[in-house]
Scaffold this motif. Structure first.
Motif, PDB file in Angstrom:
ATOM      1  N   GLN A   1       0.813  -1.215   0.000  1.00 52.84           N
ATOM      2  CA  GLN A   1       0.000   0.000   0.000  1.00 52.84           C
ATOM      3  C   GLN A   1       0.852   1.274   0.000  1.00 52.84           C
ATOM      4  O   GLN A   1       0.308   2.374  -0.037  1.00 52.84           O
ATOM      5  CB  GLN A   1      -0.930   0.008   1.216  1.00 52.84           C
ATOM      6  CG  GLN A   1      -2.023  -1.051   1.163  1.00 52.84           C
ATOM      7  CD  GLN A   1      -2.874  -1.066   2.423  1.00 52.84           C
ATOM      8  OE1 GLN A   1      -2.564  -0.420   3.425  1.00 52.84           O
ATOM      9  NE2 GLN A   1      -3.960  -1.816   2.384  1.00 52.84           N
ATOM     10  N   GLY A   2       2.174   1.134   0.054  1.00 49.22           N
ATOM     11  CA  GLY A   2       3.039   2.301  -0.032  1.00 49.22           C
ATOM     12  C   GLY A   2       3.531   2.858   1.281  1.00 49.22           C
ATOM     13  O   GLY A   2       4.112   3.955   1.311  1.00 49.22           O
ATOM     14  N   TRP A   3       3.326   2.129   2.376  1.00 47.73           N
ATOM     15  CA  TRP A   3       3.784   2.617   3.671  1.00 47.73           C
ATOM     16  C   TRP A   3       5.306   2.523   3.788  1.00 47.73           C
ATOM     17  O   TRP A   3       5.934   1.604   3.259  1.00 47.73           O
ATOM     18  CB  TRP A   3       3.141   1.826   4.806  1.00 47.73           C
ATOM     19  CG  TRP A   3       1.708   2.167   5.028  1.00 47.73           C
ATOM     20  CD1 TRP A   3       0.616   1.516   4.528  1.00 47.73           C
ATOM     21  CD2 TRP A   3       1.201   3.250   5.814  1.00 47.73           C
ATOM     22  NE1 TRP A   3      -0.542   2.130   4.946  1.00 47.73           N
ATOM     23  CE2 TRP A   3      -0.219   3.192   5.741  1.00 47.73           C
ATOM     24  CE3 TRP A   3       1.786   4.254   6.577  1.00 47.73           C
ATOM     25  CZ2 TRP A   3      -1.042   4.103   6.393  1.00 47.73           C
ATOM     26  CZ3 TRP A   3       0.975   5.173   7.230  1.00 47.73           C
ATOM     27  CH2 TRP A   3      -0.423   5.089   7.135  1.00 47.73           C
ATOM     28  N   GLN A   4       5.881   3.483   4.521  1.00 53.33           N
ATOM     29  CA  GLN A   4       7.315   3.497   4.821  1.00 53.33           C
ATOM     30  C   GLN A   4       7.511   3.759   6.304  1.00 53.33           C
ATOM     31  O   GLN A   4       6.798   4.573   6.901  1.00 53.33           O
ATOM     32  CB  GLN A   4       8.027   4.592   4.018  1.00 53.33           C
ATOM     33  CG  GLN A   4       8.003   4.392   2.512  1.00 53.33           C
ATOM     34  CD  GLN A   4       8.684   5.545   1.792  1.00 53.33           C
ATOM     35  OE1 GLN A   4       8.448   6.715   2.093  1.00 53.33           O
ATOM     36  NE2 GLN A   4       9.550   5.218   0.843  1.00 53.33           N
TER      37      GLN A   4
ATOM     38  N   PHE B   1      -0.814  13.031   2.764  1.00 54.26           N
ATOM     39  CA  PHE B   1      -0.194  11.868   3.383  1.00 54.26           C
ATOM     40  C   PHE B   1      -1.110  11.249   4.433  1.00 54.26           C
ATOM     41  O   PHE B   1      -2.093  11.861   4.874  1.00 54.26           O
ATOM     42  CB  PHE B   1       1.129  12.252   4.044  1.00 54.26           C
ATOM     43  CG  PHE B   1       0.985  13.319   5.102  1.00 54.26           C
ATOM     44  CD1 PHE B   1       0.703  12.993   6.425  1.00 54.26           C
ATOM     45  CD2 PHE B   1       1.113  14.662   4.777  1.00 54.26           C
ATOM     46  CE1 PHE B   1       0.555  13.972   7.401  1.00 54.26           C
ATOM     47  CE2 PHE B   1       0.968  15.660   5.745  1.00 54.26           C
ATOM     48  CZ  PHE B   1       0.690  15.309   7.059  1.00 54.26           C
ATOM     49  N   GLU B   2      -0.761  10.039   4.841  1.00 56.57           N
ATOM     50  CA  GLU B   2      -1.358   9.382   5.997  1.00 56.57           C
ATOM     51  C   GLU B   2      -0.207   9.024   6.926  1.00 56.57           C
ATOM     52  O   GLU B   2       0.759   8.373   6.511  1.00 56.57           O
ATOM     53  CB  GLU B   2      -2.123   8.136   5.573  1.00 56.57           C
ATOM     54  CG  GLU B   2      -2.877   7.456   6.706  1.00 56.57           C
ATOM     55  CD  GLU B   2      -3.697   6.263   6.238  1.00 56.57           C
ATOM     56  OE1 GLU B   2      -4.355   5.639   7.091  1.00 56.57           O
ATOM     57  OE2 GLU B   2      -3.674   5.964   5.030  1.00 56.57           O
ATOM     58  N   PHE B   3      -0.291   9.447   8.167  1.00 57.70           N
ATOM     59  CA  PHE B   3       0.802   9.307   9.134  1.00 57.70           C
ATOM     60  C   PHE B   3       0.285   8.610  10.379  1.00 57.70           C
ATOM     61  O   PHE B   3      -0.828   8.892  10.836  1.00 57.70           O
ATOM     62  CB  PHE B   3       1.345  10.698   9.492  1.00 57.70           C
ATOM     63  CG  PHE B   3       2.399  10.704  10.559  1.00 57.70           C
ATOM     64  CD1 PHE B   3       3.712  10.382  10.260  1.00 57.70           C
ATOM     65  CD2 PHE B   3       2.086  11.052  11.870  1.00 57.70           C
ATOM     66  CE1 PHE B   3       4.693  10.397  11.252  1.00 57.70           C
ATOM     67  CE2 PHE B   3       3.055  11.073  12.858  1.00 57.70           C
ATOM     68  CZ  PHE B   3       4.364  10.742  12.549  1.00 57.70           C
TER      69      PHE B   3
ATOM     70  N   LYS C   1       5.240   5.681  10.960  1.00 62.87           N
ATOM     71  CA  LYS C   1       5.163   5.306   9.541  1.00 62.87           C
ATOM     72  C   LYS C   1       4.326   6.310   8.769  1.00 62.87           C
ATOM     73  O   LYS C   1       3.478   7.019   9.336  1.00 62.87           O
ATOM     74  CB  LYS C   1       4.589   3.905   9.396  1.00 62.87           C
ATOM     75  CG  LYS C   1       3.163   3.737   9.914  1.00 62.87           C
ATOM     76  CD  LYS C   1       2.694   2.282   9.893  1.00 62.87           C
ATOM     77  CE  LYS C   1       3.306   1.461  10.998  1.00 62.87           C
ATOM     78  NZ  LYS C   1       2.699   0.110  11.086  1.00 62.87           N
ATOM     79  N   ILE C   2       4.554   6.338   7.466  1.00 65.42           N
ATOM     80  CA  ILE C   2       3.863   7.314   6.609  1.00 65.42           C
ATOM     81  C   ILE C   2       3.700   6.725   5.210  1.00 65.42           C
ATOM     82  O   ILE C   2       4.479   5.860   4.787  1.00 65.42           O
ATOM     83  CB  ILE C   2       4.646   8.646   6.535  1.00 65.42           C
ATOM     84  CG1 ILE C   2       3.768   9.763   5.965  1.00 65.42           C
ATOM     85  CG2 ILE C   2       5.935   8.494   5.729  1.00 65.42           C
ATOM     86  CD1 ILE C   2       4.356  11.138   6.140  1.00 65.42           C
ATOM     87  N   ARG C   3       2.666   7.170   4.518  1.00 66.79           N
ATOM     88  CA  ARG C   3       2.562   6.909   3.087  1.00 66.79           C
ATOM     89  C   ARG C   3       2.057   8.171   2.403  1.00 66.79           C
ATOM     90  O   ARG C   3       1.169   8.861   2.910  1.00 66.79           O
ATOM     91  CB  ARG C   3       1.666   5.723   2.781  1.00 66.79           C
ATOM     92  CG  ARG C   3       0.202   5.883   3.115  1.00 66.79           C
ATOM     93  CD  ARG C   3      -0.588   4.743   2.515  1.00 66.79           C
ATOM     94  NE  ARG C   3      -1.978   4.778   2.897  1.00 66.79           N
ATOM     95  CZ  ARG C   3      -2.926   4.023   2.342  1.00 66.79           C
ATOM     96  NH1 ARG C   3      -2.603   3.187   1.372  1.00 66.79           N
ATOM     97  NH2 ARG C   3      -4.169   4.091   2.748  1.00 66.79           N
ATOM     98  N   LYS C   4       2.665   8.465   1.269  1.00 67.16           N
ATOM     99  CA  LYS C   4       2.235   9.620   0.489  1.00 67.16           C
ATOM    100  C   LYS C   4       0.972   9.269  -0.276  1.00 67.16           C
ATOM    101  O   LYS C   4       0.831   8.141  -0.753  1.00 67.16           O
ATOM    102  CB  LYS C   4       3.345  10.048  -0.467  1.00 67.16           C
ATOM    103  CG  LYS C   4       4.604  10.535   0.231  1.00 67.16           C
ATOM    104  CD  LYS C   4       5.666  10.942  -0.785  1.00 67.16           C
ATOM    105  CE  LYS C   4       6.916  11.444  -0.085  1.00 67.16           C
ATOM    106  NZ  LYS C   4       7.972  11.844  -1.046  1.00 67.16           N
ATOM    107  N   LEU C   5       0.075  10.236  -0.384  1.00 68.44           N
ATOM    108  CA  LEU C   5      -1.192  10.024  -1.090  1.00 68.44           C
ATOM    109  C   LEU C   5      -1.183  10.837  -2.370  1.00 68.44           C
ATOM    110  O   LEU C   5      -0.815  12.012  -2.370  1.00 68.44           O
ATOM    111  CB  LEU C   5      -2.375  10.434  -0.212  1.00 68.44           C
ATOM    112  CG  LEU C   5      -2.506   9.700   1.123  1.00 68.44           C
ATOM    113  CD1 LEU C   5      -3.688  10.263   1.913  1.00 68.44           C
ATOM    114  CD2 LEU C   5      -2.676   8.211   0.910  1.00 68.44           C
ATOM    115  N   ASN C   6      -1.609  10.229  -3.453  1.00 68.35           N
ATOM    116  CA  ASN C   6      -1.731  10.935  -4.729  1.00 68.35           C
ATOM    117  C   ASN C   6      -3.078  11.616  -4.814  1.00 68.35           C
ATOM    118  O   ASN C   6      -4.088  11.091  -4.375  1.00 68.35           O
ATOM    119  CB  ASN C   6      -1.568   9.954  -5.893  1.00 68.35           C
ATOM    120  CG  ASN C   6      -0.195   9.318  -5.914  1.00 68.35           C
ATOM    121  OD1 ASN C   6       0.808   9.967  -5.603  1.00 68.35           O
ATOM    122  ND2 ASN C   6      -0.144   8.049  -6.288  1.00 68.35           N
ATOM    123  N   GLN C   7      -3.100  12.775  -5.437  1.00 67.90           N
ATOM    124  CA  GLN C   7      -4.366  13.508  -5.606  1.00 67.90           C
ATOM    125  C   GLN C   7      -5.182  12.891  -6.727  1.00 67.90           C
ATOM    126  O   GLN C   7      -4.641  12.394  -7.690  1.00 67.90           O
ATOM    127  CB  GLN C   7      -4.092  14.974  -5.902  1.00 67.90           C
ATOM    128  CG  GLN C   7      -3.462  15.680  -4.722  1.00 67.90           C
ATOM    129  CD  GLN C   7      -4.363  15.672  -3.498  1.00 67.90           C
ATOM    130  OE1 GLN C   7      -5.582  15.793  -3.614  1.00 67.90           O
ATOM    131  NE2 GLN C   7      -3.807  15.529  -2.332  1.00 67.90           N
TER     132      GLN C   7
END
Length: 469
Positions: free
Chosen positions: A239-242, A298-300, A463-469
Motif C-alpha cells: 500500500q506504499g507505507w514506509q 499523506f497518511e501518518f 510510519k507514513i505513506r504519500k497520497l496521490n491527488q
C-alpha cells in the motif's frame, strides 16, 4: 436414458467429493450433533436443528462459548450465520481458556457479529483482554457488508501473524499481531442485560476449516492495523507505507532548524524513540526533531506513550523559517496528559487536550485515551484539493490548495476533521494564539515534527505513506 442420467449424476457427485477432498477443507460441524465441540463459561443454550447449530440467549448468565475440542494455529475458516438483529455475537479464533486467567474465562481474538447500527461486523475484538483491535470505523465498505435478516458468509484467514476477515466477500479487517499463535475456535452467544431479549437466536451452518497448503488472498486496499512495533507487513508495503523509525536508529530525522540529530535530549531504547525529561519547557532539552523529507498529502501513524503530566505534540506542514525560538510553528496534533497538565484546561472548549488540533479544534469528548504508561495510537490523514474562488484574497499563490481535508484519529476512532483553506478555518485561526502568524495553516507542503516540551514521551511504529491527488 434414465440409467445414463443416473451415471452422469453419480460421476458429478464423485467428482465434487474428490474435488472437496483435494481442496483440503475439513467440516467442523457434521450437521447432526455437537461432536467435536464443548460449551464453556456461560449457560446460553446450544442445540442442533435442521442441520444448523442454534444458539439462544439466556438471561442472567455471562458470555457463552461453544468451542472446538481441537486448537488451531494457521488456518482459513469459513461459515454461514443468521442472527437476530436484537443480539450480539462473535466467532472466536486462536482463543484460550485456562484457570490461571480470570478463572477460565475465554479470551482471544473475536471476529465480530454486530447487526446493530454501529455495523462493525467483521471487525476484530480481543475478548476479555485488550478490547477493540480493529473497529470498522475506517472501513466504510466493510460496514455495509452485513445483510440484516439474511444468511451472512464469513471468511477468516489466520496465517502467521496476520488475521484477515471477509464478510459476504467484502474485506473487513486486516490485523497484524503476535500475541497468540494458536487456540481454539468458538461460537459466542453474548450475555444480555435485558430479560426481554431472552430467546434471541443465532444460527451457524456450513462450518469448515483448512489447515494445510494455505494460500493467503490477494492484498486489498483496506487499512491495516499493525500491533507489532516498528514492523511493516507485506500488505502495508504493497500500500506504499514506509517506516520513519526502524526501532534502532534516528536515520530520517534531524533537529528542527539544524543539520543533524540533537546530541542530547533524545535517545533510542528498547525499540522506542524517547524525548527525555527536562524542565517542562518547550525545546527544554534537545529541541524538536523533524523529518528529512517534506510531505503535502499523506497518511501518518505512530504509537505514543506519555509519562504523568507530560506534554508533547505531532506537528505537520512545518516550514522552519516560519516559527519561534522555542518551537517550530505548525498545525499540531496535541499529545497531553489531560488529567494532570494545566494546558488541558486552557484554550477554548478543550481544544488543547490530547488529539485536538492544538488551540483550534477540540477532539471529540468521547475519545478513548489510555492512561500514562500505556500506548496510544495516533493517525493523521491529510488529503484533498480545493479551488475556492475566495482563496484569492488570502495570500495563497498556488492555483490548487493541496491537503485541504484533515482528520485526527486516536486509538482507531476519528476524533475530529476539518478543511484547511476555508473561511471557517481562518476564523478559528483569527481567535487563536496563531493569529499573529501571517498565512498560518496555508502551506502546500512541509516537514513532520515531534515536539520536545521538556517531558518524557516515548514514540514507536512511526510510519507514513504519500497520497496521490
Amino acid at each position: 436414458m434414465k440409467r445414463k442420467m443416473f451415471l452422469i449424476s453419480l460421476i458429478c457427485v464423485l467428482f465434487l467429493a474428490v474435488h472437496a477432498q483435494d481442496s483440503g477443507w475439513e467440516e467442523l460441524f457434521n450437521g447432526k450433533d455437537l461432536s467435536g465441540w464443548e460449551q464453556i463459561n456461560g449457560k446460553a443454550k446450544y442445540e442442533v436443528a435442521n442441520g444448523e447449530i442454534v444458539g439462544t440467549t439466556v438471561f442472567g448468565t455471562p458470555n457463552s462459548f461453544l468451542r472446538t475440542n481441537k486448537t488451531y494455529s494457521d488456518f482459513i475458516l469459513e461459515l454461514d450465520l443468521l442472527v437476530d438483529d436484537r443480539m450480539n455475537s462473535g466467532i472466536q479464533v486462536r482463543s484460550l481458556s485456562s484457570k490461571d486467567y480470570q478463572n477460565g474465562r475465554v479470551h482471544g481474538y473475536q471476529c465480530e457479529v454486530d447487526p446493530s447500527p454501529r455495523a462493525w461486523s467483521g471487525g476484530i475484538y480481543d475478548e476479555a483482554r485488550r478490547g477493540w483491535l480493529y473497529p470498522l470505523e475506517q472501513n466504510s465498505k466493510g460496514r455495509k457488508a452485513f445483510r440484516s435478516g439474511e444468511w451472512n458468509h464469513y471468511r477468516i484467514e489466520a496465517i502467521g501473524n496476520s488475521i484477515r476477515t471477509w464478510l459476504n466477500g467484502v474485506p473487513c479487517a486486516d490485523l497484524v499481531d503476535d500475541m497468540t499463535a494458536e487456540g481454539f475456535i468458538a461460537l459466542q452467544v453474548h450475555s444480555i442485560e435485558d430479560k426481554a431479549l431472552e430467546g434471541s437466536q443465532i444460527r451457524w451452518k456450513d462450518i469448515r476449516i483448512k489447515t494445510e497448503n494455505l494460500q493467503a488472498s490477494p492484498w486489498t486496499d483496506i487499512p491495516v492495523v499493525n500491533l507489532i512495533p516498528n514492523y511493516l507487513s507485506p500488505q502495508e508495503r504493497a500500500q506504499g507505507w514506509q517506516l520513519l523509525f526502524n526501532g534502532k536508529s534516528t536515520d530520517g530525522w534531524r533537529g528542527a532548524g539544524k543539520e543533524s540529530f540533537p546530541s542530547r535530549g533524545w535517545h533510542v531504547e528498547n525499540g522506542e524513540l524517547v524525548v527525555e525529561s527536562a524542565d517542562g519547557a518547550e525545546a527544554g532539552n534537545g529541541g524538536d526533531i523533524v523529518t528529512l523529507d517534506e510531505y503535502s498529502t499523506f497518511e501518518f501513524q505512530l504509537d505514543f506513550k506519555i509519562t504523568e503530566g507530560a506534554n508533547s505534540g505531532i506537528k505537520y506542514y512545518i516550514t522552519e523559517k516560519y516559527g519561534s525560538d522555542q518551537s517550530a510553528i505548525g498545525l499540531e496534533y496535541q499529545i497531553l496528559d489531560d488529567e494532570r497538565h494545566p494546558d488541558a484546561k486552557l484554550g477554548t472548549d478543550g481544544n488543547r487536550t490530547v488529539a485536538s488540533l492544538y488551540d483550534l479544534i477540540p477532539a471529540h469528548k468521547n475519545k478513548i485515551v489510555n492512561k500514562p504508561g500505556e500506548w496510544n495510537h495516533a493517525r493523521i490523514l491529510v488529503c484533498g484539493v480545493r479551488r475556492d474562488e475566495w482563496l484569492k484574497g488570502n495570500n495563497i499563490t498556488a492555483d490548487d490548495f493541496v491537503g485541504s481535508h484533515v482528520e485526527h484519529w486516536l486509538n482507531g476512532r476519528k476524533v475530529l476533521s476539518y478543511e484547511r483553506g476555508t473561511q471557517a478555518f481562518y476564523a478559528l485561526v483569527a481567535r487563536s494564539k496563531y493569529a499573529v502568524w501571517e498565512g498560518f495553516g496555508s502551506w502546500q507542503s512541509g516537514h513532520l515534527l515531534l515536539q520536545d516540551h521538556g517531558n518524557e514521551v516515548h514514540f514507536r511504529s512511526i510510519k507514513i505513506r504519500k497520497l496521490n491527488q
